[in-house]
Design an enzyme around this catalytic site. Sequence first.
Site, PDB file in Angstrom:
ATOM      1  N   SER A   1     -44.236 -21.249 -26.852  1.00 39.52           N
ATOM      2  CA  SER A   1     -44.560 -20.357 -25.742  1.00 39.52           C
ATOM      3  C   SER A   1     -44.428 -18.918 -26.205  1.00 39.52           C
ATOM      4  O   SER A   1     -43.674 -18.614 -27.140  1.00 39.52           O
ATOM      5  CB  SER A   1     -43.592 -20.612 -24.576  1.00 39.52           C
ATOM      6  OG  SER A   1     -43.733 -19.638 -23.559  1.00 39.52           O
TER       7      SER A   1
ATOM      8  N   TYR B   1     -35.014 -21.366 -20.878  1.00 36.80           N
ATOM      9  CA  TYR B   1     -36.343 -21.796 -21.324  1.00 36.80           C
ATOM     10  C   TYR B   1     -36.734 -21.038 -22.590  1.00 36.80           C
ATOM     11  O   TYR B   1     -37.213 -21.646 -23.564  1.00 36.80           O
ATOM     12  CB  TYR B   1     -37.364 -21.541 -20.218  1.00 36.80           C
ATOM     13  CG  TYR B   1     -38.774 -21.923 -20.606  1.00 36.80           C
ATOM     14  CD1 TYR B   1     -39.131 -23.257 -20.755  1.00 36.80           C
ATOM     15  CD2 TYR B   1     -39.754 -20.948 -20.831  1.00 36.80           C
ATOM     16  CE1 TYR B   1     -40.427 -23.625 -21.126  1.00 36.80           C
ATOM     17  CE2 TYR B   1     -41.039 -21.303 -21.194  1.00 36.80           C
ATOM     18  CZ  TYR B   1     -41.380 -22.642 -21.341  1.00 36.80           C
ATOM     19  OH  TYR B   1     -42.651 -22.992 -21.708  1.00 36.80           O
TER      20      TYR B   1
END
Length: 264
Positions: free
Chosen positions: A144, A157
């Site tokens: 990501s 995250y």
Amino acid sequence: MNEFLKNKNVLITGASSGLGRELAFQVAANGGRPILVARNIEALKETAGQVELEYERKCAYYPCDLSDFDAIHRLVEMLKAEQQTITVLINCAGFGLFERAEETPFEVTKEMFDVNVLGLIKLTQELIPVLRNNRRSHIINIASQAGKMATPKSAVYAATKFAVIGYSNALRMELAEQRTNVTIINPGPIATEFFERADQTGNYLKSVGRFALKPKKVAKKTVKIIGTEKREVNLPRSMNLVSKLYQLFPVLIEKLGKKAFMKK
């Protein structure tokens, strides 16, 4: 058409929905044979059926909870027993939760690391000898942009994605001699079911608006580079530019982007 994929088995985790599901369609569209892995057996069955109907490609599927490391071992042993050769592994399974660090339940933190990092590492480690049996093979890890530039309410995250990027970069060098390439895909926000858990208010996707990526676009970009020596794919370009600037001028970017970063 990516000729490398023709009649190759491609194992995709997180394949029951979102980006993983779209990757299955794109692999089949390019002549590959998707092997689907996820927890939800009914969703897996539906996706596999749709792949076979639309592309007339065999599509095997295996239910597996990637936070259960014994289950991962059993999955790989089953694949070996069925003589399922794997040429490409796409680690796509993962989830996030947009909460302040102090308010994130520790059990969610543990689950996120188990699925996003440790499950990915366990499956990859188990499959490296299988991949080695091919003249050329490929591991693709879906990370990501959060793994390149952390922002508020995504501390855990972002930490999992930083870990995936670090693991992938070291793994690439280790596996170079056996001709197994390792590529990292770093997308920004993708308009998928991911946000049903990550942001239950629905505000984040609304705030990023047109900058949210379509899963089909990310899947196409990913499938296009299978079989190449591409190190990274970063999407979208605008977010990738900001993350590059962040590496050079972190204090300035954090100051200028504070309002946007707090939109989660």
